[in-house]
Design an enzyme around this catalytic site. Structure first.
Site, PDB file in Angstrom:
ATOM      1  N   GLU A 100      33.992  15.852 -11.019  1.00 35.94           N
ATOM      2  CA  GLU A 100      35.368  15.341 -10.930  1.00 35.94           C
ATOM      3  C   GLU A 100      36.315  16.453 -10.551  1.00 35.94           C
ATOM      4  OE1 GLU A 100      39.431  14.389 -12.594  1.00 35.94           O
ATOM      5  OE2 GLU A 100      38.087  16.080 -12.950  1.00 35.94           O
ATOM      6  N   SER A 138      63.415 -10.361   2.707  1.00 33.80           N
ATOM      7  CA  SER A 138      63.487 -11.674   2.045  1.00 33.80           C
ATOM      8  C   SER A 138      62.186 -12.459   2.134  1.00 33.80           C
ATOM      9  CB  SER A 138      64.639 -12.498   2.640  1.00 33.80           C
ATOM     10  OG  SER A 138      65.874 -11.869   2.411  1.00 33.80           O
ATOM     11  N   HIS A 162      44.569   0.014  -1.376  1.00 35.03           N
ATOM     12  CA  HIS A 162      45.396  -0.778  -2.286  1.00 35.03           C
ATOM     13  C   HIS A 162      46.851  -0.705  -1.831  1.00 35.03           C
ATOM     14  CE1 HIS A 162      46.921  -2.509  -5.982  1.00 35.03           C
ATOM     15  NE2 HIS A 162      45.714  -2.547  -6.526  1.00 35.03           N
TER      16      HIS A 162
END
Length: 808
Positions: A378, A592, A756
């Site tokens: 990691e 919008s 994402h």
């Protein structure tokens, strides 16, 4: 056993003495990724899983090279297991190790006038630090091999705004050596910013100004004699360009097998860098201070880049619902000993695993399958988790419903939690069910307000302002819940931001009044942890209990506790922030239509809330109905047996069934093909026989009691029950699909690995989260109206598709 009974048993297991012993096991020797010490800890973790989960060890260690049949079968067969299993996967990333490094001041005639001691200095006051002070040289993981010479330029924190400020002042960084202090952003992006402006090399140091009140200026002695910073301490760490992509630099998007095709690696620096101590930084800063000589700086960073094996240790507890998986992970590798990072997390994971072991020995089986991972490498750039995630991406997206991450569980006094918005309420509620580690009557969640014990009058005002701004953002996160969105910097990254798995992360971190945490230094030691950070290890135990409680509730809930409605409303709050950015810019963008799509998603999620409530109610009602039928059957059977007994014909059928069902079955010893070809048979000895006897005794005891719910469901499924189960399953699929629905295959511009569109590490933050990242950065970084309109449309289409899935 189920529900509160399971939770109470589990919560009684983790304890301080065991957590301290686990910490001493992992954190008293160096175990940098890819070293023999690292492999030893992988085997230690494997032995823990085998012992606690009663896994019979094969004749040879289950260590499998990634990509082989054995490795792939170990993961792909998880959803078919009936008994626990554990193994080690070996991946083969490209990493670097240090050779020689130098830092010098050179006079105009080329003479070296000062040469730094680039290593840390320690003595036996901290015995492990003294012993291993030069075991892992001070260097940057994945740094560029080479030499840089040039005049020194100070770039503050090395943030994007710091570099822009230098440019605006007319400072030319071409050919210069940049010196920047740690903090603010991920260290790799400090190097990236300098490289893009033509710098020759980068030095990064730890500045005592960032230590809050715990400084020599306030009267505190440096460690190991006090809680202040040791001036020779050095923060090692990766300088990978994390916001581009994590994992093995040479295999982006696919796993690092031993024989994988490799690229040059686009997420690593093109200029050399070194981490340095405050003691050395002071001398260099004097060179460029007013009146300084401003001589040439030479840094040498010679490293060996090569393929190095790493080891992920994996364990599985099969559930009744085999194809829904709760994944829990903690990385194991450290830059040196890592008593905080990551061994505090490893010690907490150790205690959680012990708790699960006790439950298993009492006959517990979770509703859903639980997978526990001890990730490797990691520290070099989330490599172990990323390679496994890329290796099994399809399997993960099909089966993993949530991921809970633990990195450093204790590095200070204040508890902090981060999670996907769908897990925010769950994270806080479970923390409120765990006692405060030191204050009776308070909860773990109350520790979000705790501070360290070391105060003083002198504190850097810029540092104070940055800290207070960060803490205010935490408190207000998730609409005031105090659970922050996830950026990057730990192993949840692949699961959340590429594969769309709802994720969580937690731990105790430092405040401005905590003993200085010597991050990635030899002084991140067991002595410091036990003396200054968590005396008694009560915080370690609290995290173990909370992580385990979350896992039990996720694994045991009929309907997954994912709050998609809160998530949908959070998306609208993210859009509010984007509109504020638009208002303060000169761009004209109509958001919008996107807001209308988000509102439609909110409505669909509210409808899903109603559906999951009804689905769970119907299932519980079907279960109660079956239980009543079963009770009637047993009463009738008992009455019939009483009559038969009076007639001289007693019932023997049930007793015979019990004996047969619980009989000790002989095991045919499996044949295993050895490494060099011969067939071998493992010798189990008496252990397997004793285990089977215990299983038989537990079986007989259980069958004498009234049947538990799960065997009842399996033995007597009614149509009503099957319909209810199907309804619950469909609701859970939709809950899981919510996070998946924010994944775009096209990814984010210039860093397409990240897919994402709801949250990602900021392009110039690394650790920190940017919400609606593609849309936000089209405004804040690109200042491009056309791009922003495109990103708004792309996000709208993604959300419309998600709404359709929820309504299907």
């Amino acid at each position: 056993m189920f529900g509160k009974e399971i939770e109470d048993i589990f919560l009684s297991v983790p304890n301080s003495a065991s957590a301290i012993a686990a910490s001493r096991q992992y954190a008293t020797k160096p175990h940098m990724a890819g070293t023999s010490g690292d492999f030893n800890t992988a085997k230690d973790f494997l032995e823990l899983l085998q012992h606690e989960f009663s896994i019979v060890s094969p004749s040879s260690d289950p260590v499998y090279s990634a990509g082989t049949y054995e490795s792939r079968n170990a993961t792909l067969s998880i959803t078919n297991l009936t008994t626990p299993n554990a193994w080690i996967d070996v991946y083969y990333p490209v990493m670097n190790t240090p050779l020689d490094r130098k830092l010098e001041i050179v006079s105009g005639d080329g003479e070296v006038v000062w040469s730094a001691n680039v290593e840390e200095i320690a003595d036996d006051t901290d015995s492990e630090a003294g012993q291993y002070v030069e075991a892992v040289p001070t260097f940057h993981g994945l740094s560029r091999n080479g030499t840089a010479e040039g005049q020194l330029v100070y770039a503050h924190y090395g943030r994007r705004e710091d570099y822009l400020a230098l440019v605006e002042k007319g400072v030319d960084l071409k050919g210069k050596v940049v010196i920047t202090r740690y903090g603010g952003i991920f260290r790799g992006l400090k190097v990236k910013g300098a490289e893009e402006l033509g710098a020759a090399g980068v030095l990064i140091y730890s500045d005592p100004r960032d230590d809050g009140t715990v400084t020599e200026e306030n009267g505190y002695k440096p460690y190991p004699n006090g809680p202040a910073r040791n001036p020779t301490s050095v923060q090692r760490g990766s300088v990978q360009y994390l916001s581009m992509y994590p994992g093995d630099p040479t295999t982006p998007g696919y796993p690092a097998y031993e024989n994988s095709t490799r690229t040059e690696g686009e997420n690593i620096p093109g200029i050399p860098s070194l981490p340095i101590s405050w003691a050395n930084a002071k001398i260099l800063l004097e060179e460029i201070a007013e009146g300084g000589k401003n001589r040439t700086i030479r840094l040498v960073n010679h490293v060996d880049d090569r393929v190095i094996p790493i080891w992920n240790t994996m364990g599985v507890i099969p559930g009744h619902i085999k194809d829904e998986v709760i994944l829990v992970g903690n990385h194991r590798d450290a830059w040196v000993m890592g008593a905080t990072d990551p061994s505090s997390g490893t010690a907490s994971a150790h205690e959680m695993i012990r708790g699960f072991g006790v439950l298993l020995r009492k006959g517990w089986k979770p509703l859903r399958t639980i997978v526990i991972a001890s990730w490797d490498a990691e520290e070099y750039g989330l490599i172990g988790s990323t390679e496994w995630g890329e290796d099994f991406a399809e399997w993960i997206q099909e089966h993993v419903v949530t991921y809970l991450n633990l990195d450093s569980s204790v590095g200070g006094s204040r508890y902090r939690a981060s999670a996907s918005p769908s897990l925010a309420h769950f994270s806080k509620q479970t923390a409120e069910d765990i006692p405060h580690p030191t204050i009776p009557g308070k909860t773990l969640w109350d520790a979000t307000k705790d501070s360290g014990p070391f105060y003083g009058e002198n504190v850097d005002e810029e540092v104070r302002a940055m800290y207070e701004e960060q803490e205010e953002a935490r408190v207000n996160a998730a609409s005031g819940l105090g659970v922050s969105p996830l950026g990057s910097g730990s192993d949840y990254t692949i699961f959340l931001q590429r594969l769309g798995v709802a994720s969580g992360n937690e731990g105790f971190g430092a405040t401005l009044s905590d003993a200085v945490y010597h991050y990635h230094s030899v002084y991140d030691s067991e002595r410091w942890q036990e003396l200054y950070c968590d005396p008694g290890f009560t915080k370690h135990v609290a995290i173990a209990k909370h992580l385990g409680l979350q896992t039990l509730r996720l694994a045991g809930a009929i309907v997954l506790p994912l709050n998609t409605t809160h998530y949908a409303y959070e998306l609208e709050s993210y859009l509010d922030k984007v509109e504020d950015l638009v208002s303060s810019s000169d761009l004209e963008i109509n958001l919008s239509p996107l807001r209308q799509s988000i509102k439609a998603l909110e409505k669909a999620s509210v409808e899903l809330d109603t559906e999951k409530l009804h689905a769970e109610y119907d299932l519980k009602r079907a279960i109660e109905k079956l239980k009543k039928k079963d009770a009637i059957r047993r009463k009738v059977r008992k009455a019939v047996c009483t009559i038969r007994k009076h007639l001289g014909r007693p019932c023997e059928h049930d007793e015979k069934l019990n004996k047969e069902a619980c009989a000790v079955k002989l095991i045919k010893t499996p044949e295993i093909v050895g490494k060099n070809g011969p067939v071998v048979k493992p010798r189990f000895g008496r252990a397997i026989g004793m285990m089977r006897e215990r299983q038989a005794e537990a079986c007989r005891a259980k069958r004498q009691q009234s049947p538990s719910e799960m065997p009842l469901l399996l033995a007597h499924p009614s149509r009503q029950l099957l319909r209810a189960v199907k309804r619950v399953r469909e609701a859970n699929k939709k809950l899981v699909a919510f996070e998946r629905g924010l994944i775009s295959e096209d990814g984010i511009k210039d860093r397409e690995w990240y897919k994402h569109l709801g949250v990602a590490p900021g392009k110039w933050l690394g650790y920190g989260a940017t919400t609606l990242p593609a849309l936000t950065e089209s405004i804040t970084i690109e200042n491009n109206a056309r791009m922003a309109k495109y990103e708004a449309i792309r996000l709208k289409e993604l959300i419309d598709g998600l709404t359709a899935k929820l309504k299907a």
